[in-house]
Scaffold this motif. Structure first.
Motif, PDB file in Angstrom:
ATOM      1  N   LYS A 189       0.800  -1.223   0.000  1.00  0.00           N
ATOM      2  CA  LYS A 189       0.000   0.000   0.000  1.00  0.00           C
ATOM      3  C   LYS A 189       0.833   1.273   0.000  1.00  0.00           C
ATOM      4  O   LYS A 189       0.380   2.308  -0.485  1.00  0.00           O
ATOM      5  N   ARG A 190       2.058   1.223   0.569  1.00  0.00           N
ATOM      6  CA  ARG A 190       2.781   2.472   0.791  1.00  0.00           C
ATOM      7  C   ARG A 190       4.162   2.526   0.164  1.00  0.00           C
ATOM      8  O   ARG A 190       4.891   3.509   0.355  1.00  0.00           O
ATOM      9  N   THR A 191       4.564   1.506  -0.563  1.00  0.00           N
ATOM     10  CA  THR A 191       5.910   1.491  -1.120  1.00  0.00           C
ATOM     11  C   THR A 191       6.097   2.604  -2.138  1.00  0.00           C
ATOM     12  O   THR A 191       5.282   2.786  -3.044  1.00  0.00           O
ATOM     13  N   GLU A 192       7.177   3.346  -1.996  1.00  0.00           N
ATOM     14  CA  GLU A 192       7.565   4.370  -2.950  1.00  0.00           C
ATOM     15  C   GLU A 192       9.025   4.150  -3.312  1.00  0.00           C
ATOM     16  O   GLU A 192       9.841   3.880  -2.434  1.00  0.00           O
ATOM     17  N   PRO A 193       9.390   4.242  -4.586  1.00  0.00           N
ATOM     18  CA  PRO A 193      10.778   4.013  -4.996  1.00  0.00           C
ATOM     19  C   PRO A 193      11.661   5.227  -4.691  1.00  0.00           C
ATOM     20  O   PRO A 193      12.226   5.865  -5.574  1.00  0.00           O
ATOM     21  N   VAL A 194      11.781   5.518  -3.408  1.00  0.00           N
ATOM     22  CA  VAL A 194      12.521   6.693  -2.955  1.00  0.00           C
ATOM     23  C   VAL A 194      13.702   6.230  -2.105  1.00  0.00           C
ATOM     24  O   VAL A 194      13.511   5.555  -1.092  1.00  0.00           O
ATOM     25  N   PRO A 195      14.934   6.572  -2.464  1.00  0.00           N
ATOM     26  CA  PRO A 195      16.086   6.144  -1.659  1.00  0.00           C
ATOM     27  C   PRO A 195      16.108   6.832  -0.309  1.00  0.00           C
ATOM     28  O   PRO A 195      15.755   8.010  -0.177  1.00  0.00           O
ATOM     29  N   ILE A 196      16.528   6.080   0.703  1.00  0.00           N
ATOM     30  CA  ILE A 196      16.710   6.644   2.039  1.00  0.00           C
ATOM     31  C   ILE A 196      18.118   7.226   2.075  1.00  0.00           C
ATOM     32  O   ILE A 196      19.087   6.555   2.458  1.00  0.00           O
ATOM     33  N   THR A 197      18.241   8.459   1.651  1.00  0.00           N
ATOM     34  CA  THR A 197      19.563   9.061   1.471  1.00  0.00           C
ATOM     35  C   THR A 197      20.320   9.213   2.785  1.00  0.00           C
ATOM     36  O   THR A 197      21.553   9.228   2.795  1.00  0.00           O
ATOM     37  N   GLY A 198      19.599   9.336   3.882  1.00  0.00           N
ATOM     38  CA  GLY A 198      20.271   9.475   5.173  1.00  0.00           C
ATOM     39  C   GLY A 198      21.117   8.275   5.538  1.00  0.00           C
ATOM     40  O   GLY A 198      22.056   8.390   6.336  1.00  0.00           O
ATOM     41  N   MET A 199      20.815   7.111   4.959  1.00  0.00           N
ATOM     42  CA  MET A 199      21.568   5.900   5.262  1.00  0.00           C
ATOM     43  C   MET A 199      22.773   5.730   4.341  1.00  0.00           C
ATOM     44  O   MET A 199      23.440   4.682   4.365  1.00  0.00           O
ATOM     45  N   GLY A 200      23.058   6.755   3.540  1.00  0.00           N
ATOM     46  CA  GLY A 200      24.291   6.785   2.770  1.00  0.00           C
ATOM     47  C   GLY A 200      24.220   6.043   1.455  1.00  0.00           C
ATOM     48  O   GLY A 200      23.342   5.223   1.209  1.00  0.00           O
ATOM     49  N   ARG A 201      25.200   6.382   0.609  1.00  0.00           N
ATOM     50  CA  ARG A 201      25.338   5.719  -0.689  1.00  0.00           C
ATOM     51  C   ARG A 201      26.652   4.953  -0.697  1.00  0.00           C
ATOM     52  O   ARG A 201      27.738   5.537  -0.707  1.00  0.00           O
TER      53      ARG A 201
END
Length: 439
Positions: A189-201
């Motif tokens: 229901k809530r998945t969005e293909p958005v990276p969690i940038t705070g957790m680093g690349r």
């Protein structure tokens, strides 16, 4: 990853978990003929599968749930390279959901999903969500995230979602940056293909989350130089979906007495650690691990699985080789980090020369106080169990090929062990007399 990693695990048991800790080498991975066939502990010898797929102890059986190339619906195919998984509540009382990673980069069976679930159309990775009934039958499956890359491991959040990790920093032809963590809602229901940038690349491997503080501990599988162990301290403490998108502080572990984890060779060794801020966690021009000199951080070759339990973050180094630049040789380590003491502890180590090697994914068994390890080494590949006395046994053997096992995880009720063969990708549901474990 085919390098020499046959190893011997040292240790005994750690509390209720019974993960191998400091103690006797012989009680963990025995070298007797009886131990080699699984007869000294566990569920007894493995019985050859007449279908040549999965050898299991007597009384156990498996079902094949979802294989690479199967048709989901309307011509959509199941992607390959099955990897990390976790289980969640199903839509009914008698079902359970599985969220499964696919470690594909820029080739393979491409996940086909609505554009609202696609991050980068050039990438072949992603996740599939399966729903399985209490008898281990597949009820339905769907692509739950697409357009990500090299989705290796990840972690289950305390609020019931899956964090899928990209084990890459990019590839030729990408249309967006890669090397991020993404959140997947098992309900869809809530998945969005958005990276969690705070957790680093970086080349993410796995995540373990403290359910009390919501701090996350992350492993990096990389070389040139070797990877780091990270801590993410979120700004939000609500413990709900997308909480990590609000950002936080990302740090790397520093142990002044241990610049390379491979230097620790005896189970029970402990080291005090500190945490160091990262200049550029998005790795805009320079990889995070290259933003530090060797003497500034603690590195490790092949950092792999991570898991939270008993107030600690468990994390795995699959192997270490001096000829590849490591400080010392080993065929696998399991560490814990205790946030209350700011110490890491070497819980077990594989020494070259034994039957089992290459620890990777790990899951706790509800039976007998032991664990199940997914082997990723040379030669035969096993799911390796331990009993509450710390004795190891072969619980399953890949009779089909030499592909690694991945994604081992129990259903919430403990009746079914789910596990993958990575290539060709297939998911198994394993059931049997779990309470019959020998001690």
């Amino acid at each position: 990853m085919s390098v020499s990693r046959r190893g011997v695990m040292k240790g005994s048991a750690a509390g209720a978990l019974s993960i191998a800790l400091a103690g006797s080498l012989d009680t963990i991975f025995q070298t007797s003929a009886e131990a080699k066939v699984g007869g000294a502990a566990g569920y007894g010898p493995l019985v050859p599968d007449p279908r040549g797929v999965l050898d299991l102890p007597e009384g156990f059986s498996y079902k094949t749930l979802s294989a690479q190339g199967d048709t989901i619906t309307d011509g959509v195919l199941v992607p390959g390279a099955h990897d990390g998984m976790a289980t969640f509540k199903g839509s009914r009382k008698d079902t359970v959901r599985l969220v499964r990673n696919h470690e594909q980069t820029a080739s393979g069976v491409k996940p086909v999903a609505p554009s609202s679930l696609v991050y980068d159309p050039a990438a072949f990775g992603g996740t599939t969500t399966l729903e399985v009934d209490s008898d281990g039958n597949l009820v339905n499956q769907r692509i739950s995230l697409a357009g990500t890359s090299t989705n290796c491991a990840g972690g289950r959040t305390p609020w019931g979602t899956w964090l899928t990790c990209e084990e890459t920093e990019g590839f030729s032809g990408q249309t967006k940056s890669h090397g991020w963590v993404f959140e997947v809602d098992p309900t869809g229901k809530r998945t969005e293909p958005v990276p969690i940038t705070g957790m680093g690349r970086f080349a993410h491997e796995a995540v373990a989350i403290d359910p009390h503080t919501l701090e996350a501990y992350l492993t990096e599988d990389a070389s040139g130089p070797f990877g780091l162990f990270y801590r993410f301290r979120p700004r939000a403490h609500r413990g709900q979906y997308h909480a990590y998108l609000e950002g936080g502080r990302l740090e790397v572990m520093v142990c002044r007495d241990l610049p390379d984890l491979s230097l620790a060779q005896e189970p029970g060794e402990e080291f005090r650690v500190k945490w160091k801020a990262i200049p550029d966690r998005a790795a805009t021009t320079t990889s995070i691990r290259k933003q530090f000199e060797d003497e500034q951080v603690t590195r490790s070759q092949k950092l792999e699985g991570a898991w939270w339990g008993h107030g600690k973050a468990y994390f795995v180094a699959s192997y270490s080789k001096k000829e590849e630049g490591a400080a010392a040789d080993h065929a696998g380590q399991v560490w814990t980090y205790n946030p209350k003491t700011d110490r890491i502890r070497l819980e077990l180590i594989f020494k070259p020369g034994g039957r089992f090697d290459g620890p990777d994914n790990i899951t706790v068994s509800p039976y007998g106080g032991g664990v199940i390890l997914a082997e990723d080494g040379d030669g035969e590949q096993h799911l390796v169990g331990t009993d509450r006395k710390g004795r190891a046994f072969a619980f399953a053997r890949n009779a089909f090929n030499d592909s690694e096992f991945t994604g081992a995880t129990f259903s919430p009720d403990g009746r079914t062990l789910f596990a993958n063969r990575q290539s060709p990708g297939v998911t198994f549901a394993i059931t049997g007399p779990w309470h019959r474990i020998r001690h």
